[in-house]
Scaffold this motif. Sequence first.
Motif, mmCIF file in Angstrom:
data_model
loop_
_atom_site.group_PDB
_atom_site.id
_atom_site.type_symbol
_atom_site.label_atom_id
_atom_site.label_comp_id
_atom_site.label_asym_id
_atom_site.label_seq_id
_atom_site.Cartn_x
_atom_site.Cartn_y
_atom_site.Cartn_z
ATOM 1 N N PHE A 190 -3.088 -3.265 6.115
ATOM 2 C CA PHE A 190 -2.558 -1.876 6.080
ATOM 3 C C PHE A 190 -2.673 -1.120 7.551
ATOM 4 C CE2 PHE A 190 -4.974 -1.390 1.696
ATOM 5 C CZ PHE A 190 -4.161 -2.301 1.080
ATOM 6 N N GLY A 199 -7.602 2.219 -1.598
ATOM 7 C CA GLY A 199 -6.679 3.107 -2.545
ATOM 8 C C GLY A 199 -7.504 4.125 -3.316
ATOM 9 N N LEU A 241 -3.301 5.607 4.464
ATOM 10 C CA LEU A 241 -2.913 4.589 3.413
ATOM 11 C C LEU A 241 -4.151 3.596 3.061
ATOM 12 C CD1 LEU A 241 -0.730 1.440 4.961
ATOM 13 C CD2 LEU A 241 -1.913 3.308 6.406
ATOM 14 N N ASP A 242 -4.463 3.194 2.318
ATOM 15 C CA ASP A 242 -3.798 3.271 1.068
ATOM 16 C C ASP A 242 -4.086 4.541 0.182
ATOM 17 O OD1 ASP A 242 -2.241 2.334 -1.377
ATOM 18 O OD2 ASP A 242 -3.972 1.327 -2.101
ATOM 19 N N ALA A 247 0.710 -1.401 -0.079
ATOM 20 C CA ALA A 247 -0.004 0.094 -0.018
ATOM 21 C C ALA A 247 0.873 1.239 -0.046
ATOM 22 C CB ALA A 247 -1.039 0.072 1.346
#
Lengths: 342, 342
Positions: free
Chosen positions: B161, B234, B145-146, B129
């Motif tokens: 993560f 993400g 994150l991500d 990540a």
Amino acid sequence: MTDTPWIAVDAMGGDKGLTVMLAGVAQARRRYDGMRFLLVGDEAAIRDGLRQHPGLTANSEIVHAPDLVASDEKPSQAIRRAKTTSMGVAINLVKQGRAAAAVSSGNTGALMAMAKLALRTLPGIDRPALAAPLPTLGDNDVVMLDLGANTEVDARNLVQFAVMGAVYARATMDLAEPRVALLNIGSEDQKGTGEIREAAAILRDASGLPMNFTGFVEGDRLSRGDVDVIVCDGFSGNIALKTAEGTARFVGDLLKRAFASSVRSKIGFLISRPATDLLRHHLDPNVHNGAVFLGLGGIVVKSHGGATELGVATAIGNAAKMVRAGLTDRIKQDLSAIGQTA
Amino acid sequence: MTDTPWIAVDAMGGDKGLTVMLAGVAQARRRYDGMRFLLVGDEAAIRDGLRQHPGLTANSEIVHAPDLVASDEKPSQAIRRAKTTSMGVAINLVKQGRAAAAVSSGNTGALMAMAKLALRTLPGIDRPALAAPLPTLGDNDVVMLDLGANTEVDARNLVQFAVMGAVYARATMDLAEPRVALLNIGSEDQKGTGEIREAAAILRDASGLPMNFTGFVEGDRLSRGDVDVIVCDGFSGNIALKTAEGTARFVGDLLKRAFASSVRSKIGFLISRPATDLLRHHLDPNVHNGAVFLGLGGIVVKSHGGATELGVATAIGNAAKMVRAGLTDRIKQDLSAIGQTA
């Protein structure tokens, strides 16, 4: 006066209560022509409050509702009390055709659940979406949807959101061909989820609609003013909206802290006060108030829970624009057009 | 001097080119003790540039790489030229054990693809990540994150993560037990996607780790300073990061416009200049520079493409902190701990 639309107002909802709601309605009556109001809530309290607004009395009627939806009430619970709460009764007035739109500053989840149940989803719409105007550097606000009604969506949902968002932008911002973009994590064709890429392909081909599909927009360009409608799933939309609000507040807090850091800065602050007031006005959520639950068989506007008199008036003004533009019928029309091209 | 770690620097990457990269390395050498540098790129150009930085010569070696990854080059293309590009060679120095970390201001997609291929994903990590520090109102930055490596994730990814983000926060921000939260669209237990709720359940039970899981955080609280690590997929992470950057710029632009709107405001601006400079410094991405691709068998730091000398030095400083904290080994340790509790 038969053609003057009635707007049903949940007079009891919102953090600031009846007094601010009534003051907001009174301001809306002064700012916008040709509206009448159904004030929904505790009859005695509303009658009492109306004494402060003699001009409003001739243009309004009170509809009694003994109960109130609590701000932390679960939607499933609120639905069961739809017949006795001010929010539920306001929505029902739209269902019965007595009001052209309902406006509430109350509990968002409860409002969405009750509106969906009472007004039903429009034919051709799989899922309604929550849309709201946000400030930009450009000449008009940008409409963003979905802001949290649908955590997960497919390409078809996104296309429907685009159509509804464009109708909303045409209705409330006087744009002939709104520029519509999909929120994504890059501007290249291969970026994002499969749903987003598929929705982009459909929208690129849908040339018959009064909108201009401009492709993908990234999070850093939401407020640049180069797009009028931003379409996304309700999860990212909610994250983006709240991140924008939080960051604006963060920068404001840093600025306050910086101005307070020295005598010189404090003096500078006093002198540049008109500038910071201008900034505050531009970002004031009350100037951009009026989220709407699009895709239902009636118009329901959600005003901020903390809306001021100005905020309530702005939300009512937005509701009136949607009524006048015939929002619901125009969504139906555009949906059938995209059904033919897609 | 045998224990002094080597940091491989892609001297050619970034919008501002070699001169700024070398100046950044020189500043890092002055700001942080105990580092040596492998300067990767065109040997003649680097040798020439080093004349401006005599102090750096004794602490660095040049590693020649004839080619350059273009800023718009596709990752799939860049991978094929890993042996001849400055970015590829810098990453390979980490793989060979000659460098403890690599730093580049070049093309993010290419850097991620090359790093993943060369350094492999750590055992126990399904997907690496992208993490980066962001400014807050609190005493330290918040790690998020991500930020775009994984468009879609499952609960297991989110938990990994969280573990990696907490290790990063302990390493770079000297926090004993970082407060970790999952990004969500509400703070109640039933909010968000199934993946997020499942990840929350696992993290709530993982009591053996040096982190404090605090539940959900919404977009409007990213910069409040009441959480140290924010975990998300993400897609939302990239949207939130860019929305925050865009909104900060938007407010700054409005402020500039407001200050320019009258003579009085212009004077106020000049007087309060130290305050606005303080604000600019607090939000300067160069002060918070150094995204890192977590979950690989080596440390690769991504500096902003437009990083200044200060930005490059900050990114290198972050890389050095991760090296000293033994980031990669600590991620392995914590993962095995959560493997036992989860």
